[in-house]
Design a protein around this motif. Structure first.
Motif, PDB file in Angstrom:
ATOM      1  N   UNK A  48       0.809  -1.214   0.000  1.00 29.22           N
ATOM      2  CA  UNK A  48       0.000   0.000   0.000  1.00 29.22           C
ATOM      3  C   UNK A  48       0.842   1.264   0.000  1.00 29.22           C
ATOM      4  N   UNK A  49       1.911   1.260   0.797  1.00 25.44           N
ATOM      5  CA  UNK A  49       2.730   2.468   0.900  1.00 25.44           C
ATOM      6  C   UNK A  49       4.195   2.102   1.093  1.00 25.44           C
ATOM      7  N   UNK A  50       5.058   3.012   0.587  1.00 28.36           N
ATOM      8  CA  UNK A  50       6.501   2.906   0.791  1.00 28.36           C
ATOM      9  C   UNK A  50       6.931   4.112   1.621  1.00 28.36           C
ATOM     10  N   UNK A  51       7.494   3.848   2.802  1.00 30.43           N
ATOM     11  CA  UNK A  51       7.839   4.918   3.742  1.00 30.43           C
ATOM     12  C   UNK A  51       9.359   5.075   3.844  1.00 30.43           C
ATOM     13  N   UNK A 129      13.252  -1.283  -3.564  1.00 27.62           N
ATOM     14  CA  UNK A 129      12.764  -2.136  -2.469  1.00 27.62           C
ATOM     15  C   UNK A 129      11.587  -2.995  -2.897  1.00 27.62           C
ATOM     16  N   UNK A 130      10.626  -2.414  -3.586  1.00 30.25           N
ATOM     17  CA  UNK A 130       9.423  -3.157  -3.971  1.00 30.25           C
ATOM     18  C   UNK A 130       9.755  -4.265  -4.962  1.00 30.25           C
ATOM     19  N   UNK A 131      10.627  -4.000  -5.924  1.00 27.55           N
ATOM     20  CA  UNK A 131      11.021  -5.027  -6.892  1.00 27.55           C
ATOM     21  C   UNK A 131      11.745  -6.175  -6.188  1.00 27.55           C
ATOM     22  N   UNK A 132      12.602  -5.862  -5.209  1.00 23.53           N
ATOM     23  CA  UNK A 132      13.321  -6.900  -4.479  1.00 23.53           C
ATOM     24  C   UNK A 132      12.347  -7.793  -3.708  1.00 23.53           C
ATOM     25  N   UNK A 133      11.380  -7.181  -3.044  1.00 28.73           N
ATOM     26  CA  UNK A 133      10.417  -7.974  -2.265  1.00 28.73           C
ATOM     27  C   UNK A 133       9.573  -8.875  -3.150  1.00 28.73           C
ATOM     28  N   UNK A 134       9.092  -8.345  -4.236  1.00 36.50           N
ATOM     29  CA  UNK A 134       8.178  -9.105  -5.087  1.00 36.50           C
ATOM     30  C   UNK A 134       8.903 -10.203  -5.853  1.00 36.50           C
ATOM     31  N   UNK A 135      10.092  -9.892  -6.401  1.00 38.72           N
ATOM     32  CA  UNK A 135      10.762 -10.846  -7.273  1.00 38.72           C
ATOM     33  C   UNK A 135      11.685 -11.820  -6.552  1.00 38.72           C
ATOM     34  N   UNK A 136      12.126 -11.474  -5.337  1.00 37.32           N
ATOM     35  CA  UNK A 136      13.130 -12.321  -4.696  1.00 37.32           C
ATOM     36  C   UNK A 136      12.743 -12.774  -3.293  1.00 37.32           C
ATOM     37  N   UNK A 137      12.188 -11.886  -2.472  1.00 34.69           N
ATOM     38  CA  UNK A 137      11.925 -12.224  -1.069  1.00 34.69           C
ATOM     39  C   UNK A 137      10.654 -13.037  -0.925  1.00 34.69           C
ATOM     40  N   UNK A 138       9.586 -12.579  -1.570  1.00 33.59           N
ATOM     41  CA  UNK A 138       8.316 -13.300  -1.435  1.00 33.59           C
ATOM     42  C   UNK A 138       7.767 -13.170  -0.020  1.00 33.59           C
ATOM     43  N   UNK A 139       7.527 -14.282   0.622  1.00 30.53           N
ATOM     44  CA  UNK A 139       6.944 -14.287   1.966  1.00 30.53           C
ATOM     45  C   UNK A 139       7.974 -14.591   3.053  1.00 30.53           C
ATOM     46  N   UNK A 140       9.244 -14.632   2.711  1.00 29.43           N
ATOM     47  CA  UNK A 140      10.270 -14.897   3.725  1.00 29.43           C
ATOM     48  C   UNK A 140      10.375 -13.708   4.673  1.00 29.43           C
ATOM     49  N   UNK A 201      16.282  -5.482  -8.468  1.00 25.03           N
ATOM     50  CA  UNK A 201      16.242  -4.333  -7.578  1.00 25.03           C
ATOM     51  C   UNK A 201      17.512  -4.125  -6.788  1.00 25.03           C
ATOM     52  N   UNK A 202      18.630  -4.744  -7.199  1.00 23.15           N
ATOM     53  CA  UNK A 202      19.908  -4.632  -6.499  1.00 23.15           C
ATOM     54  C   UNK A 202      20.879  -3.811  -7.343  1.00 23.15           C
TER      55      UNK A 202
END
Length: 390
Positions: A48-51, A129-140, A201-202
């Motif tokens: 929803x938001x990036x702070x 940050x958002x690209x890293x979370x979506x493409x690499x981190x997922x739910x970890x 995103x790196x």
């Protein structure tokens, strides 16, 4: 659960992504983001938001006191799922890397195939940050530096080995000069790897090649290495000899100039010319000749002294002319060379002026009465009988 919660980062500095353990927190909970961090607020599975850094109040639709009744149909589980991920934006440095196998390539200088390895260090930073979370981190819940590098290991190994071969070929970097061009080599590899990291995103901030694993012990490699070092050793030796030769020539020339200037200054102070100095030298050699005491053994020397009478000075010349007036002069080819009295340059027979400094050259002795050119020393003119001068 408290009415309001404080959501803040509780991980360490080597962590790229850290998920706060609190979920489904009440509305109006406080979010605190430190410098060099970003926080992404997820609501119902969507970002929803990036702070950035600062303090924020989160609206979650989870209302205190009422949520117990609202969540009865879902068995006490909130229907308004929310969570917060913290992303560390600091640059993570000194991350080691290395090829897991040798790289096959053709040496651009000598044209023979080689197998080499490489290794070094790199530094990474989260750029998106958002690209890293979506493409690499997922739910970890945690993405550590080691975990991130394990994700990129396969990508890095497959890409970097290809890039090493391409860079050494296009840059014409030979195996024997790669160590002195590591900075250039590192920068070229970094430029090729940037898109591979940016896709997730790196940002690849720095990439260093600190070692090249050469095929030591390989017969063909050892052969060309010896050839290479002999070649440059010969070039270095030739350059050294050339430099030494130039220095010796320059030193000799400088020494000759200094000696010449010193002699010219000496003549100027003492008041005699180069021609007179030559006459002094001849007189000194005759004086040292043991046979010069009698005419039978010193005929040649006496003739020479009679010929250079004018050069050694009028007084000495007069003595020799008087003493040896009956001696026949030497043949023209046997007489001593003539030199300019002003600059010392060698004169050619028949010259009226010195071709080096322009000083007049004295002509042959003539009779002051009839102009007869004297052919040999004497006291009187053989043509008119007038007494000769000097």
């Amino acid at each position: 659960m408290p009415i309001q919660q404080v959501i803040k980062y509780e991980g360490d500095n080597s962590t790229f992504v850290w998920k706060h353990p609190a979920e489904d927190f009440n509305t109006n909970s406080q979010l605190i983001v430190h410098e060099s961090q970003e926080a992404i607020f997820f609501l119902n599975g969507q970002p929803r938001d990036l702070f950035g850094s600062g303090k924020y109040t989160l609206e979650t639709a989870n209302i205190p006191l009422l949520r117990r009744f609202i969540n009865i149909p879902t068995g006490g589980v909130s229907a308004f799922h929310c969570e917060v991920y913290f992303i560390n934006k600091t640059e993570q440095m000194a991350i080691p890397w290395g090829t897991d196998s040798k790289v096959q390539y053709m040496d651009p200088v000598y044209g023979f195939p080689l197998s080499v390895g490489a290794g070094g260090e790199m530094s990474l930073r989260v750029a998106d940050s958002q690209k890293l979370l979506i493409k690499l981190v997922g739910t970890e819940s945690v993405l550590s530096r080691e975990r991130l590098f394990s994700y990129f290991r396969a990508v890095l190994m497959s890409r970097v080995k290809t890039y090493i071969a391409q860079t050494m070929k296009t840059g014409e970097i030979g195996i024997f000069e790669v160590d002195e061009r590591l900075d250039e080599f590192s920068e070229a590899l970094k430029e090729k790897l940037l898109p591979d990291f940016a896709e997730y995103g790196i940002a690849l901030e720095r990439f260093f090649v600190t070692r090249i694993v050469k095929p030591e012990g390989d017969v063909q490699y050892e052969k060309f290495r010896d050839l290479h070092f002999r070649k440059y050793a010969d070039i270095a030796e030739a350059k050294l000899r050339q430099q030494v030769g130039v220095i010796d020539q320059q030193t000799l020339a400088q020494r000759m100039v200094i000696e010449s200037e010193g002699m010219a200054q000496k003549r100027k102070i003492e008041g005699y010319t180069y021609q007179q100095e030559r006459g002094f030298d001849v007189a000194e050699r005759l004086a040292q000749n043991e046979g010069a005491g009698n005419f039978s053994s010193a005929g040649i020397g006496l003739g020479m002294m009679a010929g250079v009478g004018g050069a050694v000075g009028s007084s000495i010349g007069g003595i020799f002319k008087d003493a040896f007036s009956g001696v026949q002069p030497m043949d023209t080819e046997q007489t001593a060379d003539a030199f300019c009295e002003e600059c010392g340059a060698k004169l050619i027979a028949g010259m009226a002026f010195c071709d080096s400094c322009g000083h007049p050259v004295p002509g042959p002795a003539r009779c002051g009465n009839c102009g007869y050119v004297f052919e040999r020393p004497g006291k009187f003119c053989p043509k008119c009988g007038t007494k000769r001068e000097g």
